[in-house]
Scaffold this active site. Structure first.
Site, PDB file in Angstrom:
ATOM      1  CD  GLU A  41      -8.448   3.905   1.210  1.00 29.70           C
ATOM      2  OE1 GLU A  41      -8.162   4.324   2.357  1.00 29.70           O
ATOM      3  OE2 GLU A  41      -7.957   3.259   0.560  1.00 29.70           O
ATOM      4  CE  LYS A 106      -5.620   3.849   5.493  1.00 32.38           C
ATOM      5  NZ  LYS A 106      -5.531   4.470   3.975  1.00 32.38           N
ATOM      6  CB  CYS A 140      -6.113   1.010   1.964  1.00 33.52           C
ATOM      7  SG  CYS A 140      -5.206   1.110   0.410  1.00 33.52           S
TER       8      CYS A 140
END
Length: 252
Positions: A41, A106, A140
């Protein structure tokens, strides 16, 4: 669907230094041959909460990924901080060797660090088709929210790229394994290593799990490698057809 050879880099990300990170990656993967190379990430800058200072405004990271994918003749993926239109996004790029690319923004922003105050949330789930495999892209904190990643019989593997610190590594490992088992899919979780500009530590903690929860990877010189085996996954899903008993739901 053929077997897929994958290598991910446990990268000690140089804080806010894109050119240095690009150099590190090129050197680390110099002797690596794979169908897919995975990066963490925000691999070009580190997980930094002042995007106005580091976000790509001219697709710098994407252009490097395209060049690198072409040079290595393989797909490359990882996330970057980008400025798109009038907002900042934590964007997970998947770039094919021919330059074609896909991206996932995300969805679950890490409010504990203030990511939700600086970045805008993506809304669409993205599944990439690559060499016969259907691959779900996740970043994540998404890992903590299984409803969003539930397998509706529409993917074969999940990729998680992360900056997941030492203090919560047990949760990272446990949840990766859970996502593999509950979704009957390969799950590859790639984390960064080292210490970031906020003095958070990241131990070597990248993992790949098969659909039964067994580990399937090996690590050497900070490169974690595995093979997604198509026949093995097909036989497992045929024998244990748990997905057909799943609950139906819709995200709102």
């Amino acid at each position: 669907m053929n077997d897929l050879i994958i290598s991910g880099l446990n990268l000690n990300i140089a804080w806010k230094n894109k050119s240095e990170n690009f150099k590190q990656i090129e050197l680390a993967f110099k002797q690596t041959s794979a169908d897919l190379l995975i990066l963490p990430e925000m691999f070009s800058t580190g997980f930094y909460m002042k995007p106005e200072e580091i976000a790509d405004r001219n697709e710098e990271t994407l252009q490097w990924m395209k060049n690198f994918a072409k040079q290595k003749n393989t797909a490359v993926c990882g996330s970057a901080s980008v400025f798109g239109g009038d907002q900042y996004l934590n964007r997970f790029y998947f770039v094919k060797p021919d330059g074609e690319y896909f991206f996932y923004d995300k969805r679950h922003l890490f409010s504990y660090s203030g990511e939700d105050k600086k970045y805008s949330s993506g809304q669409e789930r993205v599944i990439v088709q690559y060499k016969g495999w259907r691959i779900l892209l996740q970043v994540c904190y998404d890992l903590r929210f299984p409803v969003f990643s539930r397998n509706n019989n529409d993917y074969d593997a999940i990729l998680y790229v992360a900056n997941w610190p030492k203090s919560r590594i047990d949760a990272w490992q446990t949840l990766l394994k859970a996502r593999a088992i509950e979704n009957q899919a390969y799950v590859f979780g790639l984390n960064r290593i080292g210490t970031d500009g906020n003095d958070l530590e990241y131990p070597e903690s990248s993992y790949c799990y098969f659909a039964d929860g067994s580990e399937t990877s090996s690590t050497k010189n900070n490169i974690i490698s595995t093979i997604f085996e198509a026949e093995k996954l097909d036989k497992f899903r045929t024998k244990f057809h748990f997905l057909s008993d799943r609950d139906e739901f819709e995200l709102k």
